[in-house]
Write an enzyme that holds these catalytic residues in place. Structure first.
Site, short mmCIF file in Angstrom:
data_model
loop_
_atom_site.label_atom_id
_atom_site.label_comp_id
_atom_site.label_asym_id
_atom_site.label_seq_id
_atom_site.Cartn_x
_atom_site.Cartn_y
_atom_site.Cartn_z
CB THR A 14 39.10 29.53 -50.91
OG1 THR A 14 38.18 28.82 -50.08
CG2 THR A 14 38.66 29.43 -52.35
CE LYS A 105 34.93 40.74 -49.25
NZ LYS A 105 34.98 39.53 -50.03
CD GLU A 129 44.08 44.95 -59.05
OE1 GLU A 129 44.85 45.89 -59.25
OE2 GLU A 129 42.86 44.99 -59.33
CB VAL A 132 37.52 45.66 -55.64
CG1 VAL A 132 36.25 45.96 -56.43
CG2 VAL A 132 37.57 46.49 -54.38
N GLY A 134 37.84 40.21 -57.30
CA GLY A 134 38.62 38.96 -57.36
C GLY A 134 39.75 39.05 -58.38
CB ILE A 136 38.11 41.94 -62.43
CG1 ILE A 136 37.06 40.86 -62.64
CG2 ILE A 136 38.00 43.03 -63.49
CD1 ILE A 136 35.64 41.36 -62.50
N GLY A 187 30.06 27.50 -53.07
CA GLY A 187 31.18 28.19 -52.40
C GLY A 187 31.32 29.65 -52.80
CD GLU A 190 32.43 37.03 -48.31
OE1 GLU A 190 33.19 36.96 -47.33
OE2 GLU A 190 32.85 37.12 -49.48
CE LYS A 205 33.85 42.11 -53.16
NZ LYS A 205 33.07 40.99 -53.68
P1 NAP Z 1 39.07 30.73 -46.10
O1 NAP Z 1 38.94 29.70 -47.17
O2 NAP Z 1 38.06 30.76 -45.00
O3 NAP Z 1 40.53 30.60 -45.48
C1 NAP Z 1 40.94 31.30 -44.35
C2 NAP Z 1 42.30 30.75 -43.91
O4 NAP Z 1 42.76 31.57 -42.84
C3 NAP Z 1 42.27 29.33 -43.38
O5 NAP Z 1 43.42 28.65 -43.80
C4 NAP Z 1 42.27 29.48 -41.87
O6 NAP Z 1 42.96 28.45 -41.19
C5 NAP Z 1 43.05 30.76 -41.70
N1 NAP Z 1 42.63 31.55 -40.53
C6 NAP Z 1 41.46 32.17 -40.34
N2 NAP Z 1 41.45 32.85 -39.17
C7 NAP Z 1 42.65 32.63 -38.62
C8 NAP Z 1 43.27 33.03 -37.41
N3 NAP Z 1 42.64 33.82 -36.53
N4 NAP Z 1 44.53 32.63 -37.16
C9 NAP Z 1 45.18 31.85 -38.04
N5 NAP Z 1 44.67 31.42 -39.21
C10 NAP Z 1 43.42 31.81 -39.49
O7 NAP Z 1 39.07 32.22 -46.72
P2 NAP Z 1 39.27 32.61 -48.27
O8 NAP Z 1 38.02 32.36 -49.01
O9 NAP Z 1 40.54 32.04 -48.74
O10 NAP Z 1 39.38 34.21 -48.15
C11 NAP Z 1 40.56 34.85 -47.76
C12 NAP Z 1 40.44 36.34 -48.00
O11 NAP Z 1 40.27 36.56 -49.40
C13 NAP Z 1 39.25 37.03 -47.34
O12 NAP Z 1 39.61 38.33 -46.94
C14 NAP Z 1 38.20 37.09 -48.43
O13 NAP Z 1 37.25 38.14 -48.25
C15 NAP Z 1 39.10 37.36 -49.62
N6 NAP Z 1 38.50 36.98 -50.89
C16 NAP Z 1 38.06 35.71 -51.07
C17 NAP Z 1 37.51 35.35 -52.29
C18 NAP Z 1 37.01 33.95 -52.53
O14 NAP Z 1 36.46 33.70 -53.61
N7 NAP Z 1 37.16 33.03 -51.61
C19 NAP Z 1 37.41 36.30 -53.31
C20 NAP Z 1 37.90 37.59 -53.11
C21 NAP Z 1 38.45 37.91 -51.88
P3 NAP Z 1 42.44 26.92 -41.22
O15 NAP Z 1 42.65 26.48 -42.65
O16 NAP Z 1 43.33 26.19 -40.27
O17 NAP Z 1 41.00 26.96 -40.83
N1 HSE Z 2 31.14 36.48 -51.57
C1 HSE Z 2 31.86 37.27 -52.50
C2 HSE Z 2 31.09 37.29 -53.82
C3 HSE Z 2 33.26 36.69 -52.71
O1 HSE Z 2 30.10 36.57 -53.94
O2 HSE Z 2 31.43 38.05 -54.72
C4 HSE Z 2 34.23 37.65 -53.32
O3 HSE Z 2 34.44 38.79 -52.54
#
Ligand code: NAP
Ligand code: HSE
Length: 431
Positions: A14, A105, A129, A132, A134, A136, A187, A190, A205
């Site tokens: 994502t 985080k 950044e 915590v 996203g 903001i 979506g 978590e 956070k």
């Molecule tokens: P995601 O959609 O689940 O994507 C994870 C990516 O990492 C995928 O491309 C996956 O590969 C790859 N991956 C996971 N484990 C791996 C491993 N062991 N070796 C190699 N590749 C691996 O996660 P996301 O939502 O983008 O979140 C990423 C980070 O941002 C997290 O720390 C999350 O807490 C943080 N975050 C997310 C959001 C949000 O809204 N999504 C908001 C704030 C912070 P594949 O594609 O091949 O499966």
């Molecule tokens: N699951 C988290 C939320 C994503 O709902 O805020 C961002 O860390």
């Protein structure tokens, strides 16, 4: 001539997709702002054959070492999530002299100290950044823009999933299971939603924010955590009657007892600025001795909003690379401070209970509170449930330890059938 800065992306999910999209769509502007051409050279994924939402010129790989040891790669951006292997990969990248950017985080809240130390030893940046709030801006404002202030309080809605759920439960009177399913379908949650509804995502956070705001190290184990699983529709309805709205709050404060960090549901008055934060939005309220009250508001989750913060960190690292600044960004968490427990905090409380509906019951209940010096603000007998009475009480501001003792005494009274809910009331004029 502009310098080319090569990025190695760990993760193409994502947020990773959002980063590639922004770096591509706004490439020219980013180069003008940084003086560097930012190029994604390689991307680490789990499955190289998976259909991707975005085409890219970067090389997709499942071999982390081919990124971490690539001498052409200047910045490693960790977006795979979870503690391991993310922590080890970031440590290796820093040790190899690469700047690191993350939105993780979990790792920053648990292993921040270790990462910052290795970054400092290798004279590179460790930027987070997006970890915590996203999209903001909050880490940089706390570290830089508010640096001249003594911060006394940070209070926020930092989990979009639970804010969405409580908002839908309030506005549409939907039940917990229905709104959780909605949040997952959109979506927001978590992969394991217990981190959201149990308050653990918010706890990570607030540990990060408290560490920066109070210049100390607050770890996840220091945060007292209560989620939203015990909130019932009746409480939301009573809150509405009392001009309160319920929110999952992450709170950090520094008092003469020390630094306290906690996550719990709370009633806040409708006029409080955080009451207006609805849907999946996040907001963080910061009180400083010079600036007064400030609030940071926006989208706390989602691919592009989170990537917005990640890209700003990439740009900062790119600028530092271009000007050959090898001054490390020092950790602002430099003092050991006492961590105070939630038992030492004070607030008014809302209590809902079920009791016998007969003379003398109110006096017995009032006696249980009086024995612990807990003063009642209002007592309202709300409705009959079978042959019992549902009673809602609001206390004046009281120490948490005394309140817990009063609840224990109350639960032991023969006339009390059940103490259904205990919720803190938060806000300057809440008492
Ligand atoms: P995601 O959609 O689940 O994507 C994870 C990516 O990492 C995928 O491309 C996956 O590969 C790859 N991956 C996971 N484990 C791996 C491993 N062991 N070796 C190699 N590749 C691996 O996660 P996301 O939502 O983008 O979140 C990423 C980070 O941002 C997290 O720390 C999350 O807490 C943080 N975050 C997310 C959001 C949000 O809204 N999504 C908001 C704030 C912070 P594949 O594609 O091949 O499966
Ligand atoms: N699951 C988290 C939320 C994503 O709902 O805020 C961002 O860390």
């Amino acid at each position: 001539m502009n310098k080319t800065v090569n990025v190695g992306l760990l993760g193409f999910g994502t947020v990773g997709t959002g980063v590639v999209q922004i770096l591509r769509n706004n490439a020219e502007m980013l180069t003008r702002k940084t003086g560097a051409e930012i190029r994604v050279k390689k991307i680490l994924v789990r499955d190289i054959h998976k259909t991707r939402l975005l085409a890219t010129d970067a090389e997709l790989t499942t071999d982390a070492a081919s990124i971490l040891n690539d001498t052409d790669i200047d910045i490693v951006v960790e977006l795979i999530g979870g503690v391991e292997p993310a922590r080890s990969m970031m440590l290796e990248a820093l040790s190899n002299g690469k700047h690191v950017v993350t939105a993780n985080k979990d790792v920053i809240a648990r292993h921040g100290r270790e990462l910052f130390l290795v970054a400092e030893q290798n004279r590179v940046n460790m930027l987070f950044e997006a970890s915590v709030g996203g999209g903001i801006p909050i880490i940089r404002p706390l570290k830089r823009c508010l640096a001249a202030n003594r911060i006394t309080e940070v209070m926020g809605i930092v989990n979009g999933t639970t804010n969405y759920m409580l908002d839908r439960m309030t506005s549409e009177r939907l039940d917990f299971a229905t709104v959780l399913a909605e949040a997952q379908a959109r979506g927001y949650a978590e992969s394991d939603p217990t981190a959201d509804v149990g308050g653990w995502d918010a706890a990570r956070k607030i540990a990060i924010l408290a560490s920066i705001a109070f210049g100390t190290r607050v770890s996840l184990d220091d945060v007292s955590v209560e989620g939203i699983t015990r909130i019932e529709p009746e409480d939301i309805d009573y809150g509405r009657e009392l001009n309160f709205v319920i929110k999952l709050l992450a709170i950090a404060e520094e008092t003469d007892k020390g630094v306290n960090a906690r996550v719990h549901p709370a009633f806040i008055p409708l006029h409080h600025p955080l009451a207006a934060v609805r849907d999946v939005f996040n907001a963080i309220f910061v009180r400083g001795d010079a600036v007064g009250d400030t609030m940071f508001y926006g989208r706390g989750a989602g691919g592009l909003p989170t990537a917005s913060a990640v890209c700003a960190d990439i740009m900062e690292a790119a600028r530092n690379i271009r000007v050959k600044s090898n001054t490390p960004i020092l950790c602002t968490c430099f003092e050991e401070k006492r961590i105070s427990s939630i038992a030492e905090t004070e607030s008014p409380y809302y209590i809902r209970l079920l009791a016998e509906d007969r003379p003398g019951v109110m006096a017995a209940i009032a006696g249980a509170f009086g024995a612990q010096q807990v003063s009642l603000n209002s007592v309202i007998q709300k409705r009959r449930v079978g042959n019992r009475a549902e009673i809602v009480l609001i206390t004046h501001k009281v120490n948490d330890a005394a309140l817990q003792l009063a609840i224990q005494t109350l639960a032991g009274l023969s006339v009390v059938n059940k103490v259904s809910t205990v919720i803190r009331v938060v806000g300057d004029n809440a008492d």
